[in-house]
Design an enzyme around this catalytic site. Structure first.
Site, PDB file in Angstrom:
ATOM      1  CD  GLU A   1     -32.210  -0.303  38.136  1.00  0.00           C
ATOM      2  OE1 GLU A   1     -31.688   0.732  37.680  1.00  0.00           O
ATOM      3  OE2 GLU A   1     -31.847  -0.830  39.203  1.00  0.00           O
TER       4      GLU A   1
ATOM      5  CD  GLU B   1     -29.379  -4.250  39.677  1.00  0.00           C
ATOM      6  OE1 GLU B   1     -29.681  -4.735  38.563  1.00  0.00           O
ATOM      7  OE2 GLU B   1     -28.927  -3.104  39.815  1.00  0.00           O
TER       8      GLU B   1
HETATM    9  C1  IDC Z   1     -23.631  -1.031  36.583  1.00  0.00           C
HETATM   10  C2  IDC Z   1     -22.384  -1.833  36.846  1.00  0.00           C
HETATM   11  C3  IDC Z   1     -21.206  -1.161  36.185  1.00  0.00           C
HETATM   12  C4  IDC Z   1     -21.512  -0.966  34.712  1.00  0.00           C
HETATM   13  C5  IDC Z   1     -22.829  -0.230  34.509  1.00  0.00           C
HETATM   14  C6  IDC Z   1     -23.171  -0.165  33.045  1.00  0.00           C
HETATM   15  O1  IDC Z   1     -22.198  -1.990  38.225  1.00  0.00           O
HETATM   16  O2  IDC Z   1     -20.047  -1.959  36.344  1.00  0.00           O
HETATM   17  O3  IDC Z   1     -20.457  -0.217  34.131  1.00  0.00           O
HETATM   18  O4  IDC Z   1     -23.853  -0.902  35.201  1.00  0.00           O
HETATM   19  O5  IDC Z   1     -24.446   0.322  32.802  1.00  0.00           O
HETATM   20  C7  IDC Z   1     -28.378  -0.484  38.395  1.00  0.00           C
HETATM   21  C8  IDC Z   1     -28.384  -1.283  37.151  1.00  0.00           C
HETATM   22  C9  IDC Z   1     -27.054  -1.962  36.921  1.00  0.00           C
HETATM   23  C10 IDC Z   1     -25.905  -1.086  37.358  1.00  0.00           C
HETATM   24  C11 IDC Z   1     -26.011  -0.868  38.859  1.00  0.00           C
HETATM   25  C12 IDC Z   1     -24.879  -0.017  39.451  1.00  0.00           C
HETATM   26  O6  IDC Z   1     -29.436  -2.219  37.095  1.00  0.00           O
HETATM   27  O7  IDC Z   1     -26.958  -2.257  35.547  1.00  0.00           O
HETATM   28  O8  IDC Z   1     -24.716  -1.780  37.110  1.00  0.00           O
HETATM   29  N1  IDC Z   1     -27.296  -0.258  39.147  1.00  0.00           N
HETATM   30  O9  IDC Z   1     -24.861   1.259  38.881  1.00  0.00           O
HETATM   31  N2  IDC Z   1     -29.395   0.118  38.937  1.00  0.00           N
HETATM   32  C13 IDC Z   1     -28.993   0.791  40.029  1.00  0.00           C
HETATM   33  C14 IDC Z   1     -27.636   0.571  40.184  1.00  0.00           C
END
Ligand code: IDC
Length: 480
Positions: A306, A398
Site C-alpha cells: 500500500e 487485500e
Molecule cells: C493491520 C492489522 C493490525 C496490525 C496493523 C499493523 O489488521 O492487526 O496491528 O496492520 O500495521 C491495511 C494494511 C494492513 C492493515 C489493515 C488494517 O495493508 O497491514 O493491517 N489495512 O488496518 N490497509 C488498510 C487496512
C-alpha cells in the site's frame, strides 16, 4: 444426513520428495518437573529438494500444561543440518537438534498444539528423525489426524457440500501458469479466471496460524484458490532478518503448492508509505524469491502492498526497477503493482484510475492493486473499480469486511456488494486475514491457532463465516 469425507486436495506436485512421518504410541514416561510434559505427540513433515529441505513440525502436549518447552530429536544422517528456523530458538550439536519455545508459544495447555519449523540442508540422504522428546519426555502419544473427521451432522450455517472440481483437481492443476490477457487474469488456456482466497496476517506475528492443519483447512474446507503471504517489511518484519523471512516466505510458497493453491508473495510495505524507502530491500528479496521459485507455476509477486503519501510517478518508477529483477529469473510470472492512496487507485487521495490508465507501468504481464475495507469504502469506490476494470487488470490483493483499521463490526451488506461486483468482473481477491487476532477482520476466533482444529464454522468469526461461504462455492474454471 451424514457428510461424506471429500477427497483431499493435497497433492504432491513439487519436484522434490515430500515425506510425512507420524510418531505415535502410548506410555507416558514419568518426569521430575511438575512443569514438564508427561506425554506428547509430534508430527514431522518435510518438503525436500536437492540439498535442501523445509521441515514443519507440530507438537501436541498430551501431559500437564507447560509454560516453556524444549523439543529434542536427532538427525539420522550425519549430513543433515538445521538452517534458518521459525517459531522456536533452534540449535544443533552433532546430530542432536534442540528447539526452545519463544515468548508467544511457550504456554501449551493439555491437548494444545503448536507448530514450528526450519529450513535445513542435507548431503547424502534426508531421512526423518524417528524419536522426539518434549521437556525430556519421549513423545509417544497418539497424534492428531491431519485430516479431522467429517462432522456427523451438517453444521447449521454450512451449505451442502458442493461437487469437488473434476477429477479432484486443484486450482493450480487446472489453471497452470497464469498470465495477463487484456484487462483479465487468464489461465493456461488463455481464459479469464477469478482466484478467491485469504491473506495471512503479518507472518512475523502469526506464524503459529500457518501450519499443516490450517493450510489443509484453507485448501479443502474453504476451497481457497489463493494464499497471500503478507511479509511486512517494517514493524519487526523483513528488515530485521532478511534471510529468515525469505526462507519463511519460500516455505509457505511450498505449502501452497503442495495443496494446489496459488501463492501471492506480498512485500507488505505500509509505513513508511514511499516504496522507494525499501527499494534496495525489494530488489534483494525479489531476486532471491524469484530465483528460488522460477520453475513453479503457483507464484504471483505483489511488489508493494500500500503505497501512501507518494505520487503514482514514484510508484511507477519503483515498479520499473523491481520488475526487471523478477523477470531476470522468472520471465513469465504475473506481477501486481500497488497504487496510490493505500492501493485505492488514487481515490483515497482525491484522484482516480486515470493516472494509471494514462501512464501505465512499462512492462508486460502486470496487474494493479486495489484494496478496500467494506465498512469504510462504498459506492464511489465501487464505481471507480467498475470503470477502471474495463481498462486495467485489477487484483484485490487485500480487503476487509470491516473498517479500514482492520477492526470493528462486519458490514455484511457492503461486503456482499463488493464481492458480487468482483465476481461479476472476475477480479481476484484475498481477504484480510486468515488469523485468530482479536480484531474484526480476523476470520478465526481468538485462540484457534493454539489448537489443532481449523475446519467448519465453529472456529470462525462473523467475518470468517461470511467469507468462507463466499470462497467455498464452486470455481468453474474454464478447461479449454
Ligand atoms: C493491520 C492489522 C493490525 C496490525 C496493523 C499493523 O489488521 O492487526 O496491528 O496492520 O500495521 C491495511 C494494511 C494492513 C492493515 C489493515 C488494517 O495493508 O497491514 O493491517 N489495512 O488496518 N490497509 C488498510 C487496512
Amino acid at each position: 444426513m451424514k457428510l461424506l469425507p471429500r477427497p483431499s486436495r493435497r497433492t504432491l506436485v513439487m519436484a522434490g520428495a515430500v515425506g510425512a512421518l507420524t510418531v505415535a504410541a502410548s506410555a507416558a514416561v514419568p518426569v521430575a518437573s511438575a512443569q514438564a510434559a508427561t506425554g506428547c505427540a509430534v508430527t514431522y513433515t518435510t518438503s525436500s529438494w536437492s540439498g535442501g529441505f523445509t521441515a514443519n513440525i507440530t507438537i501436541k502436549n498430551l501431559g500437564d500444561a507447560v509454560d516453556g518447552w524444549t523439543l529434542g530429536f536427532a538427525f539420522p544422517d550425519a549430513g543433515q543440518r538445521v538452517g534458518q528456523g521459525w517459531s522456536a530458538t533452534w540449535s544443533q550439536a552433532g546430530a542432536a537438534v534442540t528447539a526452545r519455545s519463544v515468548s508467544w508459544n511457550g504456554a501449551l495447555a493439555t491437548g494444545a498444539s503448536t507448530s514450528v519449523g526450519f529450513n535445513g540442508t542435507w548431503s547424502a540422504a534426508n531421512p526423518a528423525p524417528t524419536a522426539f522428546t518434549l521437556n525430556g519426555t519421549a513423545c509417544t502419544g497418539a497424534t492428531t489426524p491431519t485430516t479431522p473427521p467429517a462432522p456427523t451432522t451438517p453444521p447449521p450455517t454450512t451449505p451442502p457440500p458442493t461437487t469437488p472440481p473434476p477429477g479432484g483437481q486443484t486450482p493450480v492443476a487446472i489453471n497452470g501458469q497464469l498470465r495477463v490477457c487484456g484487462a483479465n487474469l487468464c489461465n493456461q488456456y488463455g481464459r479469464p479466471i477469478q482466484l478467491r482466497g485469504m491473506s495471512t496476517h503479518g507472518i512475523q506475528w502469526f506464524a503459529r496460524c500457518y501450519n499443516d492443519a490450517s493450510l489443509d483447512a484453507l485448501a479443502d474446507d474453504w476451497r481457497a484458490d489463493l494464499l497471500r503471504i503478507a511479509m511486512y517489511v517494517q514493524e519487526d518484519g523483513y528488515e530485521t532478518d532478511p534471510a529468515g523471512f525469505t526462507n519463511r516466505v519460500n516455505a509457505l510458497v511450498d505449502e501452497a503448492e503442495q495443496r494446489g493453491m496459488y501463492a501471492l508473495v506480498d512485500f507488505h510495505t505500509l509505513t513508511p508509505g514511499d516504496p522507494m524507502h525499501n527499494l534496495a530491500r525489494a530488489k534483494t528479496f525479489f531476486a532471491a524469491v524469484s530465483a528460488r521459485n522460477a520453475a513453479k507455476k503457483n507464484v504471483i509477486y505483489e511488489i508493494a502492498n500500500e503505497p501512501n503519501g507518494v505520487s503514482w510517478a514514484t510508484i511507477k518508477s519503483y515498479a520499473e526497477q523491481v520488475i526487471p529483477v523478477i523477470r531476470a529469473n522468472d520471465p513469465d510470472a504475473v506481477v501486481v503493482v500497488g497504487t496510490r492512496g493505500w492501493s485505492s487507485l488514487g481515490v483515497s487521495d482525491g484522484s482516480n484510475a486515470n493516472e494509471v490508465i494514462n501512464n501505465p507501468v512499462n512492462a508486460t504481464n502486470v496487474m494493479y492493486t486495489f484494496h478496500f475495507y467494506a465498512a469504510s469504502h462504498r459506492d464511489n469506490y465501487r464505481a471507480e473499480v467498475e470503470r477502471a476494470a474495463a481498462r486495467l487488470p485489477l487484483f484485490v490483493t487485500e480487503f476487509g469486511t470491516v473498517d479500514y483499521t482492520g477492526d470493528g463490526g462486519v458490514d455484511a451488506a457492503s461486503s456482499n456488494a463488493w464481492l458480487d461486483l468482483l465476481d461479476r468482473l472476475k477480479i481476484s481477491y484475498a481477504n484480510w486475514t486468515y488469523s485468530d487476532k482479536a480484531e474484526g477482520s480476523a476470520a478465526l476466533r481468538p485462540g484457534t491457532c493454539a489448537g489443532s482444529t481449523y475446519t467448519g464454522p465453529g472456529v470462525l468469526t462473523e467475518s470468517g463465516a461470511l467469507i468462507r461461504d463466499r470462497i467455498r462455492t464452486p470455481d468453474n474454471f474454464p478447461t479449454a
